[in-house]
Design a protein around this motif. Sequence first.
Motif, PDB file in Angstrom:
ATOM      1  N   HIS A 181      -2.360   8.369  -3.657  1.00  9.22           N
ATOM      2  CA  HIS A 181      -1.441   7.586  -3.959  1.00  9.22           C
ATOM      3  C   HIS A 181      -1.338   6.226  -4.009  1.00  9.22           C
ATOM      4  O   HIS A 181      -0.003   5.411  -4.703  1.00  9.22           O
ATOM      5  N   ALA A 182      -2.058   5.511  -3.776  1.00  4.86           N
ATOM      6  CA  ALA A 182      -2.508   4.274  -4.414  1.00  4.86           C
ATOM      7  C   ALA A 182      -2.759   4.395  -5.706  1.00  4.86           C
ATOM      8  O   ALA A 182      -2.146   2.790  -6.370  1.00  4.86           O
ATOM      9  N   LEU A 183      -3.262   5.310  -7.113  1.00  2.16           N
ATOM     10  CA  LEU A 183      -3.278   4.772  -7.871  1.00  2.16           C
ATOM     11  C   LEU A 183      -2.296   5.620  -8.502  1.00  2.16           C
ATOM     12  O   LEU A 183      -1.328   6.558  -8.165  1.00  2.16           O
ATOM     13  N   PRO A 184      -1.703   5.023  -9.880  1.00  2.00           N
ATOM     14  CA  PRO A 184      -0.651   5.999 -10.758  1.00  2.00           C
ATOM     15  C   PRO A 184      -0.939   7.170 -11.109  1.00  2.00           C
ATOM     16  O   PRO A 184      -2.828   7.654 -10.960  1.00  2.00           O
ATOM     17  N   GLU A 185      -0.575   8.083 -11.462  1.00  2.00           N
ATOM     18  CA  GLU A 185      -0.480   9.716 -11.699  1.00  2.00           C
ATOM     19  C   GLU A 185      -1.662   9.918 -13.043  1.00  2.00           C
ATOM     20  O   GLU A 185      -0.748   9.028 -14.239  1.00  2.00           O
ATOM     21  N   CYS A 186      -2.142  10.263 -13.049  1.00  2.00           N
ATOM     22  CA  CYS A 186      -2.988  10.393 -14.485  1.00  2.00           C
ATOM     23  C   CYS A 186      -3.737  12.011 -14.497  1.00  2.00           C
ATOM     24  O   CYS A 186      -3.518  12.738 -13.443  1.00  2.00           O
ATOM     25  N   ARG A 187      -4.420  12.578 -16.076  1.00  2.00           N
ATOM     26  CA  ARG A 187      -5.115  13.821 -15.766  1.00  2.00           C
ATOM     27  C   ARG A 187      -6.369  13.266 -14.874  1.00  2.00           C
ATOM     28  O   ARG A 187      -6.386  12.227 -15.080  1.00  2.00           O
ATOM     29  N   ARG A 188      -6.320  14.380 -14.205  1.00  2.00           N
ATOM     30  CA  ARG A 188      -7.699  14.753 -13.820  1.00  2.00           C
ATOM     31  C   ARG A 188      -9.231  15.191 -15.119  1.00  2.00           C
ATOM     32  O   ARG A 188      -8.306  16.223 -15.315  1.00  2.00           O
ATOM     33  N   ALA A 189     -10.567  14.853 -14.316  1.00  2.00           N
ATOM     34  CA  ALA A 189     -11.060  15.735 -15.225  1.00  2.00           C
ATOM     35  C   ALA A 189     -11.842  16.552 -14.446  1.00  2.00           C
ATOM     36  O   ALA A 189     -12.011  16.472 -13.372  1.00  2.00           O
ATOM     37  N   VAL A 217       0.907  -0.800  -0.302  1.00  3.64           N
ATOM     38  CA  VAL A 217       0.088  -0.063  -0.006  1.00  3.64           C
ATOM     39  C   VAL A 217       0.658   1.409   0.049  1.00  3.64           C
ATOM     40  O   VAL A 217       1.965   1.789   0.678  1.00  3.64           O
ATOM     41  N   ASP A 218       0.725   2.023  -1.389  1.00  5.77           N
ATOM     42  CA  ASP A 218       1.977   2.806  -1.285  1.00  5.77           C
ATOM     43  C   ASP A 218       3.109   2.520  -0.695  1.00  5.77           C
ATOM     44  O   ASP A 218       3.907   3.815   0.122  1.00  5.77           O
ATOM     45  N   GLY A 219       4.061   1.391  -1.609  1.00  2.00           N
ATOM     46  CA  GLY A 219       5.060   1.110  -0.982  1.00  2.00           C
ATOM     47  C   GLY A 219       5.142   0.213   0.323  1.00  2.00           C
ATOM     48  O   GLY A 219       6.611  -0.087   0.540  1.00  2.00           O
ATOM     49  N   ASP A 220       4.045   0.554   0.957  1.00  2.00           N
ATOM     50  CA  ASP A 220       4.332  -0.349   2.517  1.00  2.00           C
ATOM     51  C   ASP A 220       4.053  -1.974   2.859  1.00  2.00           C
ATOM     52  O   ASP A 220       3.093  -1.720   2.356  1.00  2.00           O
ATOM     53  N   LYS A 257      -6.600  -2.833   2.902  1.00  2.00           N
ATOM     54  CA  LYS A 257      -7.298  -3.871   2.378  1.00  2.00           C
ATOM     55  C   LYS A 257      -7.899  -3.131   1.117  1.00  2.00           C
ATOM     56  O   LYS A 257      -8.472  -3.479   0.198  1.00  2.00           O
ATOM     57  N   MET A 258      -9.559  -1.878   1.966  1.00  2.00           N
ATOM     58  CA  MET A 258      -9.549  -1.401   0.332  1.00  2.00           C
ATOM     59  C   MET A 258      -8.599  -0.748  -0.684  1.00  2.00           C
ATOM     60  O   MET A 258      -8.937  -0.806  -1.972  1.00  2.00           O
ATOM     61  N   LEU A 259      -7.575  -0.450  -0.580  1.00  2.00           N
ATOM     62  CA  LEU A 259      -6.683   0.425  -1.460  1.00  2.00           C
ATOM     63  C   LEU A 259      -6.443  -1.040  -2.173  1.00  2.00           C
ATOM     64  O   LEU A 259      -6.065  -0.505  -3.815  1.00  2.00           O
ATOM     65  N   ILE A 260      -6.027  -2.437  -1.261  1.00  2.00           N
ATOM     66  CA  ILE A 260      -5.154  -3.347  -2.326  1.00  2.00           C
ATOM     67  C   ILE A 260      -6.305  -3.243  -3.416  1.00  2.00           C
ATOM     68  O   ILE A 260      -6.028  -3.749  -4.533  1.00  2.00           O
ATOM     69  N   LYS A 261      -7.903  -3.463  -2.562  1.00  2.00           N
ATOM     70  CA  LYS A 261      -8.554  -3.653  -3.634  1.00  2.00           C
ATOM     71  C   LYS A 261      -8.826  -3.254  -4.573  1.00  2.00           C
ATOM     72  O   LYS A 261      -9.349  -3.580  -6.309  1.00  2.00           O
ATOM     73  N   LEU A 262      -9.373  -1.989  -4.368  1.00  2.00           N
ATOM     74  CA  LEU A 262      -8.575  -0.833  -5.646  1.00  2.00           C
ATOM     75  C   LEU A 262      -7.845  -0.904  -7.019  1.00  2.00           C
ATOM     76  O   LEU A 262      -8.592  -0.613  -7.503  1.00  2.00           O
ATOM     77  N   ARG A 263      -7.375  -1.302  -6.690  1.00  2.00           N
ATOM     78  CA  ARG A 263      -5.651  -0.998  -7.073  1.00  2.00           C
ATOM     79  C   ARG A 263      -5.797  -2.242  -7.910  1.00  2.00           C
ATOM     80  O   ARG A 263      -6.077  -2.687  -9.504  1.00  2.00           O
ATOM     81  N   GLN A 264      -6.912  -3.845  -7.700  1.00  2.00           N
ATOM     82  CA  GLN A 264      -6.955  -4.281  -7.962  1.00  2.00           C
ATOM     83  C   GLN A 264      -7.729  -4.206  -9.313  1.00  2.00           C
ATOM     84  O   GLN A 264      -7.609  -4.235 -10.936  1.00  2.00           O
ATOM     85  N   GLY A 265      -9.182  -3.672  -8.506  1.00  2.00           N
ATOM     86  CA  GLY A 265     -10.377  -3.194  -9.812  1.00  2.00           C
ATOM     87  C   GLY A 265      -9.394  -2.318 -11.153  1.00  2.00           C
ATOM     88  O   GLY A 265      -9.878  -2.740 -12.009  1.00  2.00           O
ATOM     89  N   VAL A 266      -8.567  -1.062 -10.547  1.00  2.00           N
ATOM     90  CA  VAL A 266      -8.088   0.057 -11.922  1.00  2.00           C
ATOM     91  C   VAL A 266      -7.281  -1.182 -12.080  1.00  2.00           C
ATOM     92  O   VAL A 266      -6.969  -0.551 -13.635  1.00  2.00           O
ATOM     93  N   GLY A 267      -6.194  -2.096 -12.666  1.00  2.00           N
ATOM     94  CA  GLY A 267      -6.273  -2.881 -13.606  1.00  2.00           C
ATOM     95  C   GLY A 267      -6.506  -3.285 -13.863  1.00  2.00           C
ATOM     96  O   GLY A 267      -5.552  -3.370 -15.011  1.00  2.00           O
ATOM     97  N   PRO A 323     -13.926   0.091  -2.195  1.00  2.00           N
ATOM     98  CA  PRO A 323     -14.517  -1.414  -2.086  1.00  2.00           C
ATOM     99  C   PRO A 323     -13.735  -1.788  -0.618  1.00  2.00           C
ATOM    100  O   PRO A 323     -12.733  -2.619  -0.454  1.00  2.00           O
ATOM    101  N   PHE A 324     -14.397  -1.440   0.958  1.00  2.00           N
ATOM    102  CA  PHE A 324     -14.262  -1.756   2.314  1.00  2.00           C
ATOM    103  C   PHE A 324     -14.267  -3.095   2.260  1.00  2.00           C
ATOM    104  O   PHE A 324     -16.023  -3.152   1.226  1.00  2.00           O
ATOM    105  N   PRO A 325     -13.963  -3.936   2.780  1.00  2.00           N
ATOM    106  CA  PRO A 325     -14.112  -5.257   2.689  1.00  2.00           C
ATOM    107  C   PRO A 325     -16.521  -5.093   3.853  1.00  2.00           C
ATOM    108  O   PRO A 325     -16.121  -4.199   4.374  1.00  2.00           O
ATOM    109  N   ILE A 326     -16.662  -6.013   3.189  1.00  2.00           N
ATOM    110  CA  ILE A 326     -17.911  -6.378   3.955  1.00  2.00           C
ATOM    111  C   ILE A 326     -17.702  -7.009   5.372  1.00  2.00           C
ATOM    112  O   ILE A 326     -16.694  -8.175   5.435  1.00  2.00           O
ATOM    113  N   PRO A 327     -17.952  -6.377   6.278  1.00  2.00           N
ATOM    114  CA  PRO A 327     -17.489  -6.942   8.196  1.00  2.00           C
ATOM    115  C   PRO A 327     -18.467  -8.157   8.302  1.00  2.00           C
ATOM    116  O   PRO A 327     -19.439  -9.220   7.225  1.00  2.00           O
ATOM    117  N   ASP A 328     -17.803  -9.104   8.760  1.00  2.00           N
ATOM    118  CA  ASP A 328     -18.115 -10.770   9.089  1.00  2.00           C
ATOM    119  C   ASP A 328     -17.376 -11.188  10.366  1.00  2.00           C
ATOM    120  O   ASP A 328     -16.988 -10.147  10.696  1.00  2.00           O
TER     121      ASP A 328
END
Length: 751
Positions: A723-731, A506-509, A682-692, A653-658
């Motif tokens: 920080h979790a995502l690659p640097e993109c142009r902003r809309a 997560v952000d290199g950590d 957890k959320m940032l890892i899943k977000l990066r997976q989705g963006v991938g 994508p925060f995890p669903i409580p269980d």
Amino acid sequence: MDNTQENLDIKDILKKIIGEKWITEDSTGVFIIKDCIVVQSFTGKNYTYRVVNYVTGDQKYLFYKRQELAKQDYDGVIEKIKALSFYDMKQASDGSEMIDLIFRDIFPKYGFVVREEQVELSKHIYENMKERKISLSDIAVGLGKTHAYLIAAMVHSIFARKGRFYKQMPIVITTSSIELQRSIIKEYIPEISKMLIENGMISSPITCVLRKGKENYVCENRLKDYFQSLDPKRKRSSEYKGLQKLIQSRNIDLADAEDISGYDKRKINVKSSQCMKCSKFKTCAFQQFMKEARKSTYHFQICNHNYYLADILKRKDGRRSLLPDYQTVIIDEAHKLMDAANQMYGTTINEHEVNHLMKKISPTYSKKKSQKELKNLTSEVMALNQMFFDALTEQIPGTAFFDDTEKFPTTITLRIMTLLKKMVLTIHEISKKMSYTERQFLIDIKAVLDGLRVFLLETNIYWMENPKAKGQRMLASIPKVISKELGDDLWTVKRSMILTSGTLAVDGDFSYIKHQLGMNTISDWKINELTKSSPFHFKKNCMLYMPKKIPFPNVDDEAYIHEVGQEISRLIDASNGHALVLFTSYKPLRLIFQHIKEKHPNRQLIAMNRGRNTGIDEFKESQNAVLFATGSMWEGVNIPGDVLSHLIIVKLPFPIPDPISDYEKSLYPDMNEYLKSVLIPKMLIKLRQGVGRLIRSETDTGVISILDVRASDNGRYHQEVLHALPECRRAEGINDIQAFLKEKKDKLYFE
């Protein structure tokens, strides 16, 4: 991969040098040594021999003989070849130099581009293998990590052979997806092997074997018995022919079997309980395959995370291992290792499986006293089984039945504990009263008893699955100390462990994954970390849109559903479809899909339902459809080209409580600490997976829209998301998206 012994597998090399016109077509090959091949020609009276460097084309006449060269003469010929100036011209002095040679000199001949970061990654992995350390690497899509670790492993094997105490051992590669395993075996390894042989780096092909659980293979006995029981008039013709073809082919891998249903596969696969007593045990194709697969002569043993952990657990219990001894493990898709650990270290009791086993054990006739007793006992277990699961279901609070909940909290009360103990005693009684015929089920009985006894412990986290599906209900558990157990089993043995993934940090950590996998007690000097960002030009080819005016996510709020639906409608218009709309649960997917469907009656809209994966193929084959999805679509799916040019993420994508997360939360002093240490990573890892899913090659272009106000400029998680995502142009607005896509896409895209 030994390049110091003569190799008699010469067909491809001979074909190459004849094609280059370095030798005549009537020449035959004798043997290969490193980058040289000895060829033979017959003049009518004598056999003439010459040596050719099949990389450079250099050659030299050796001698002629009246008789063909015998194998016992090879050593003398090899000594002559070693004295030649063009022998072994490209041999590297160390592993790092050899990696450079492969990536910079050999691969480009076959169309590969030199990527500095890929070469660095391969060297990093090689050094960790050599020093038997642990490597954690977070490597973005497109950098070529599979080639990097395969080359590092092959080079390590070549140089390890030169060591004084060398012992032949395979390298284990474990992944979470069968697609990656197949690609490694059928594409990557054969392709690399061919290139390295052709360039004199190795002299014999690289070997590998795929290892899977028994249920993935055909039991010849069960197949024949099942096929004979079928009525060809009542069985679907294609399935009947598929089974017939399987018998004729003697193929044992069910993954390669065509036209065979899931039901049929369960009827013909290998069953542990039936193997040992089988009369054909010694001649069985599956047992012969297993005997061959266990050999340490394979360079690579390839399996999934579950199989790898099953091997670890068998070794721990002193049982026969699944894999031969190894000193190096490559864990690709390592972010999925903990999911596999939850399955392998966990225990489940399935209502249906207990009933099914009791029905199989229950005697058909009950004339004898012993048969009556056994029938009564099996009936009693089935009744207890139902009461047990009914009582568990009653413990689940009504508030737990959310739309997407999979793990339902339950409590082992005194009554449930009493039912559980009674069931254990009765099943134990059954095991003592079984006749010779029923004793074939002893392994299954033991498995059920071991499973039930786990639930008598207080050191586990429990939950129920499918609580409303009577007959299919399941009680599951994992140890509370699973991270510690996993850590003790994985990291205490002195071997090199290479963990890699596109979303491991997560952000290199790497703190989150290290905590999860029980690595906290390992000395820092033993772990080397590496992160490599994407080689793709995100700033040039990707735009990020995070609107500020969307309501706070609340699925039960009609205003929220309406506003999000309106925004998605505008976004898919802006990109003319070509969109994947990713949800974190099915309820908003259904509601918003209905909303969009009414707005866009003429657009191709595809909604993925539970268990329906055909939507992915339908989307890939479309021109500009919109796919509404959740679950597995967050990772591991590759949709190349312009079909997917707009990724719309509805909610972070925060995890669903269980029950697992509830226990995890109790270990932290307050909610903020838990949020920072567990939920946000957890959320940032899943977000990066989705963006991938969006940018998968140098030529891909597209837009990422995140419709969660918490990610917007003033949102709580804005900085973490950026920080979790690659640097993109902003809309700033939808007009920016339209202008960007018009700049990047051709006219056909908008038709």
